[in-house]
Design a protein around this motif. Structure first.
Motif, short mmCIF file in Angstrom:
data_model
loop_
_atom_site.label_atom_id
_atom_site.label_comp_id
_atom_site.label_asym_id
_atom_site.label_seq_id
_atom_site.Cartn_x
_atom_site.Cartn_y
_atom_site.Cartn_z
N SER A 17 9.72 11.22 6.04
CA SER A 17 10.95 11.91 6.41
C SER A 17 10.88 12.46 7.82
O SER A 17 11.84 12.38 8.59
N LEU A 18 9.74 13.05 8.18
CA LEU A 18 9.58 13.58 9.54
C LEU A 18 9.61 12.46 10.58
O LEU A 18 10.22 12.62 11.64
N ALA A 19 8.97 11.34 10.28
CA ALA A 19 8.98 10.22 11.22
C ALA A 19 10.39 9.67 11.38
O ALA A 19 10.84 9.37 12.50
N LEU A 20 11.11 9.54 10.28
CA LEU A 20 12.49 9.04 10.33
C LEU A 20 13.38 10.00 11.10
O LEU A 20 14.21 9.58 11.92
N PHE A 21 13.22 11.30 10.87
CA PHE A 21 14.00 12.30 11.59
C PHE A 21 13.71 12.26 13.09
O PHE A 21 14.64 12.32 13.91
#
Length: 84
Positions: A17-21
């Motif tokens: 999720s952090l990488a996608l964000f």
């Protein structure tokens, strides 16, 4: 108590999720201010996908929620009494 597997899966989901964000934020907020001839533009899709992908993902989410509700409702129905 969370098991090691639960923690590993949770960590993986948070990291994803952090990488996608971060990717989406760079794509939408930072990229317009960088010259279009810069090499970083090779790592990002065209800008119209910035709207298309979240809309399609949202529609799929609504579809899956609707299917889930229908399946749960269908399975919890009580059979009708047969009249003699």
């Amino acid at each position: 108590q969370a098991t090691a597997t639960d923690r590993a899966v949770g960590f993986g989901l948070v990291a994803f999720s952090l990488a996608l964000f971060a990717y989406y934020t760079l794509w939408i907020v930072v990229l317009p201010f960088i010259d279009s001839a810069h090499a970083i533009h090779r790592f990002f899709l065209p800008r119209e996908y910035a709207v298309i992908i979240p809309v399609v993902a949202g529609l799929l989410l609504l579809l899956f929620i609707g299917v889930f509700i229908v399946v749960v409702t269908w399975k919890s129905r009580k059979p009708a009494k047969k009249s003699e």
